[in-house]
Write a protein that holds these residues in place. Structure first.
Motif, PDB file in Angstrom:
ATOM      1  N   SER A 119       0.819  -1.202   0.000  1.00 51.97           N
ATOM      2  CA  SER A 119       0.000   0.000   0.000  1.00 51.97           C
ATOM      3  C   SER A 119       0.856   1.256   0.000  1.00 51.97           C
ATOM      4  N   LEU A 120       2.030   1.187   0.632  1.00 49.55           N
ATOM      5  CA  LEU A 120       2.941   2.325   0.572  1.00 49.55           C
ATOM      6  C   LEU A 120       3.416   2.567  -0.851  1.00 49.55           C
ATOM      7  N   SER A 121       3.726   1.486  -1.558  1.00 45.11           N
ATOM      8  CA  SER A 121       4.177   1.635  -2.948  1.00 45.11           C
ATOM      9  C   SER A 121       3.062   2.173  -3.823  1.00 45.11           C
ATOM     10  N   GLU A 122       1.791   1.799  -3.531  1.00 41.57           N
ATOM     11  CA  GLU A 122       0.654   2.348  -4.265  1.00 41.57           C
ATOM     12  C   GLU A 122       0.557   3.851  -4.061  1.00 41.57           C
ATOM     13  N   LEU A 123       0.762   4.293  -2.828  1.00 43.44           N
ATOM     14  CA  LEU A 123       0.705   5.718  -2.516  1.00 43.44           C
ATOM     15  C   LEU A 123       1.800   6.486  -3.243  1.00 43.44           C
ATOM     16  N   GLU A 124       3.014   5.949  -3.194  1.00 42.60           N
ATOM     17  CA  GLU A 124       4.133   6.611  -3.868  1.00 42.60           C
ATOM     18  C   GLU A 124       3.908   6.660  -5.376  1.00 42.60           C
ATOM     19  N   ALA A 125       3.340   5.582  -5.928  1.00 40.54           N
ATOM     20  CA  ALA A 125       3.071   5.542  -7.365  1.00 40.54           C
ATOM     21  C   ALA A 125       2.021   6.587  -7.752  1.00 40.54           C
ATOM     22  N   LEU A 126       0.984   6.753  -6.907  1.00 37.06           N
ATOM     23  CA  LEU A 126      -0.046   7.749  -7.172  1.00 37.06           C
ATOM     24  C   LEU A 126       0.547   9.154  -7.150  1.00 37.06           C
ATOM     25  N   MET A 127       1.383   9.439  -6.167  1.00 37.27           N
ATOM     26  CA  MET A 127       1.995  10.763  -6.077  1.00 37.27           C
ATOM     27  C   MET A 127       2.924  11.024  -7.252  1.00 37.27           C
ATOM     28  N   GLU A 128       3.597   9.980  -7.703  1.00 40.46           N
ATOM     29  CA  GLU A 128       4.483  10.131  -8.865  1.00 40.46           C
ATOM     30  C   GLU A 128       3.674  10.426 -10.125  1.00 40.46           C
ATOM     31  N   ARG A 129       2.533   9.763 -10.270  1.00 40.07           N
ATOM     32  CA  ARG A 129       1.674  10.025 -11.427  1.00 40.07           C
ATOM     33  C   ARG A 129       1.144  11.452 -11.394  1.00 40.07           C
ATOM     34  N   THR A 148     -11.548  15.555 -26.398  1.00 40.91           N
ATOM     35  CA  THR A 148     -12.849  14.983 -26.720  1.00 40.91           C
ATOM     36  C   THR A 148     -12.759  13.469 -26.833  1.00 40.91           C
ATOM     37  N   THR A 149     -11.717  13.004 -27.506  1.00 34.59           N
ATOM     38  CA  THR A 149     -11.506  11.561 -27.660  1.00 34.59           C
ATOM     39  C   THR A 149     -11.330  10.883 -26.309  1.00 34.59           C
ATOM     40  N   ARG A 150     -10.563  11.510 -25.438  1.00 28.75           N
ATOM     41  CA  ARG A 150     -10.325  10.934 -24.117  1.00 28.75           C
ATOM     42  C   ARG A 150     -11.601  10.882 -23.283  1.00 28.75           C
ATOM     43  N   PHE A 151     -12.441  11.912 -23.406  1.00 31.38           N
ATOM     44  CA  PHE A 151     -13.709  11.898 -22.676  1.00 31.38           C
ATOM     45  C   PHE A 151     -14.601  10.776 -23.181  1.00 31.38           C
ATOM     46  N   GLU A 152     -14.722  10.645 -24.509  1.00 28.26           N
ATOM     47  CA  GLU A 152     -15.580   9.606 -25.070  1.00 28.26           C
ATOM     48  C   GLU A 152     -15.101   8.224 -24.636  1.00 28.26           C
ATOM     49  N   LYS A 153     -13.797   8.048 -24.570  1.00 34.48           N
ATOM     50  CA  LYS A 153     -13.230   6.772 -24.132  1.00 34.48           C
ATOM     51  C   LYS A 153     -13.596   6.500 -22.677  1.00 34.48           C
ATOM     52  N   GLU A 154     -13.429   7.505 -21.831  1.00 34.52           N
ATOM     53  CA  GLU A 154     -13.730   7.334 -20.408  1.00 34.52           C
ATOM     54  C   GLU A 154     -15.222   7.120 -20.194  1.00 34.52           C
ATOM     55  N   LYS A 155     -16.042   7.832 -20.970  1.00 31.43           N
ATOM     56  CA  LYS A 155     -17.503   7.699 -20.847  1.00 31.43           C
ATOM     57  C   LYS A 155     -17.951   6.286 -21.202  1.00 31.43           C
ATOM     58  N   LYS A 156     -17.419   5.757 -22.299  1.00 25.99           N
ATOM     59  CA  LYS A 156     -17.781   4.399 -22.699  1.00 25.99           C
ATOM     60  C   LYS A 156     -17.302   3.372 -21.680  1.00 25.99           C
ATOM     61  N   ASN A 287      -8.000   8.391 -15.874  1.00 24.33           N
ATOM     62  CA  ASN A 287      -7.434   7.053 -16.005  1.00 24.33           C
ATOM     63  C   ASN A 287      -6.108   6.914 -15.288  1.00 24.33           C
ATOM     64  N   GLN A 288      -5.344   7.995 -15.230  1.00 27.42           N
ATOM     65  CA  GLN A 288      -4.048   7.962 -14.579  1.00 27.42           C
ATOM     66  C   GLN A 288      -4.165   7.973 -13.055  1.00 27.42           C
ATOM     67  N   LEU A 289      -5.179   8.639 -12.528  1.00 25.78           N
ATOM     68  CA  LEU A 289      -5.252   8.874 -11.088  1.00 25.78           C
ATOM     69  C   LEU A 289      -6.193   7.936 -10.343  1.00 25.78           C
ATOM     70  N   LEU A 290      -7.218   7.433 -11.013  1.00 29.91           N
ATOM     71  CA  LEU A 290      -8.216   6.610 -10.335  1.00 29.91           C
ATOM     72  C   LEU A 290      -8.054   5.153 -10.745  1.00 29.91           C
ATOM     73  N   GLU A 291      -7.587   4.340  -9.820  1.00 27.46           N
ATOM     74  CA  GLU A 291      -7.399   2.913 -10.086  1.00 27.46           C
ATOM     75  C   GLU A 291      -8.748   2.228 -10.250  1.00 27.46           C
ATOM     76  N   ARG A 292      -8.727   1.018 -10.798  1.00 30.95           N
ATOM     77  CA  ARG A 292      -9.992   0.345 -11.109  1.00 30.95           C
ATOM     78  C   ARG A 292     -10.826   0.062  -9.859  1.00 30.95           C
ATOM     79  N   SER A 293     -10.201  -0.360  -8.769  1.00 30.79           N
ATOM     80  CA  SER A 293     -10.980  -0.644  -7.562  1.00 30.79           C
ATOM     81  C   SER A 293     -11.665   0.619  -7.058  1.00 30.79           C
ATOM     82  N   LEU A 294     -11.023   1.775  -7.224  1.00 29.94           N
ATOM     83  CA  LEU A 294     -11.637   3.040  -6.823  1.00 29.94           C
ATOM     84  C   LEU A 294     -12.801   3.382  -7.747  1.00 29.94           C
ATOM     85  N   LYS A 295     -12.640   3.126  -9.051  1.00 24.39           N
ATOM     86  CA  LYS A 295     -13.736   3.399  -9.989  1.00 24.39           C
ATOM     87  C   LYS A 295     -14.964   2.544  -9.671  1.00 24.39           C
TER      88      LYS A 295
END
Length: 353
Positions: A119-129, A148-156, A287-295
């Protein structure tokens, strides 16, 4: 909420005004709508002020349900307990105590459920991102076409983020043992199957988009709601701004951290799930900041709050303090309320014009 006193004061002011102060709806109607969250149980002919008052109450209590379930203020079924229920605890502490004892503020750091190193490495990785995204933002802005492309991708993709009770969305056993408690409220409502539905069906080629710039809270919703339901717009606006800007400049054990990017990603992801797009925001950051479990947690809390479980709460940002996760829930609650308000108020505006 008492973990964030500034926000709590704003929340209580707006809720008291909706329920107790002068307004279009009689007091009994307000409480009935708050309990049932169903306008269709009222009379057929509503004035516009009454309708706006009802909409504000509906969105307020819809969103509050997300906070209540997301923060664990609900019992989970336990076959070993005589009455079948137990209070949810966070790393052996009852959530009812978390707001009252500073000594357990770091409870999420001391639990033995997860590997501290991981979990510490997850935190450090998030801060690095976060650092890398800020540097990329400073160096070069993405084009409107790319955003626009990125929004459509995230929306889908948000359509395929399933809620927590769909176990195959996680590795085997992550949530398989969770038991979802659902209250039987069928006696109180006409349509027990009524509930959240995605704003578009999976596989649709052209998904609808609500462009925030075409109907914003600041420029459109605020003035309409204030005109038809005096002063509530000011109270809601204060609450939205409070939670959006609330920060202690910390992330778990780190201090002096600018969390603006993270807070905006959380708020905008909720709106993205409702099909709302901000032209000036790069959804690649989500996509960079919110991991799948958080989504998955966000979608469950926002769209199916009654399905939220402690294990889901524990599954993301494992090094963060409980108060920081409550802050996340406050952001999700207000983002949901604002999204629902925007759709409802836009419909009323169209009716008026």
């Amino acid at each position: 909420m008492s973990l964030h006193t500034q926000y709590l004061e704003s929340f209580l002011r707006s809720q008291f005004y909706m329920l107790r102060m002068d307004g279009p709806l009689p007091l009994p109607y307000r409480h009935y709508i708050a309990i049932m969250k169903l306008v269709k149980t009222g009379e057929n002919n509503w004035s516009l002020p009454e309708l706006v008052h009802a909409v504000v109450l509906l969105t307020h209590y819809h969103a509050l349900a997300s906070f209540v379930f997301g923060s664990g203020i609900n019992p989970e079924r336990d076959p070993e307990i005589s009455n079948g229920f137990r209070l949810i605890s966070v790393n052996n502490f009852c959530v009812c105590d978390l707001a009252n004892d500073n000594s357990i503020e770091n409870a999420s750091l001391t639990g033995s459920n997860y590997g501290i190193v991981d979990s510490l490495s997850e935190l450090e990785a998030l801060m690095e991102r976060m650092k890398r995204l800020q540097e990329e933002r400073d160096d070069e802005e993405a084009s409107q076409e790319e955003m626009t492309t990125r929004f459509e991708k995230e929306k889908k993709e948000s359509l395929f983020v399933v809620s927590g009770d769909t176990f195959h969305s996680f590795p085997h056993s992550d949530f398989e043992d969770d038991m979802i408690v659902t209250s039987d409220v069928s006696r109180y409502i006409e349509d027990p199957g009524f509930g959240y539905e995605d704003f578009a069906r999976r596989g649709e080629e052209h998904l609808p988009t609500f462009r925030a710039q075409d109907y914003t809270w600041e420029n459109h919703g605020f003035s309409l709601v204030n005109r038809l339901y005096s002063d509530i717009g000011h109270l809601l606006d204060e609450k939205f701004r409070m939670v959006y800007n609330l920060t202690y400049n910390t992330m778990a054990t780190h201090e002096d951290v600018d969390t603006t990017m993270l807070r905006r990603a959380l708020f905008n992801y909720v709106h993205c799930m409702f099909g709302i797009r901000y032209d000036d925001y790069d959804y690649g950051e989500v996509n960079q900041l919110l991991e799948r479990s958080l989504k998955v947690y966000i979608k469950t809390v926002t769209c199916y709050p009654e399905r939220t479980t402690k294990r889901m709460y524990d599954s993301y940002w494992r090094q963060f303090k409980h108060s920081e996760k409550v802050h996340v829930n406050l952001l999700l609650m207000e983002a949901r309320m604002q999204a629902e308000l925007l759709y409802a108020l836009r419909a009323i505006t169209r009716h008026l014009t």
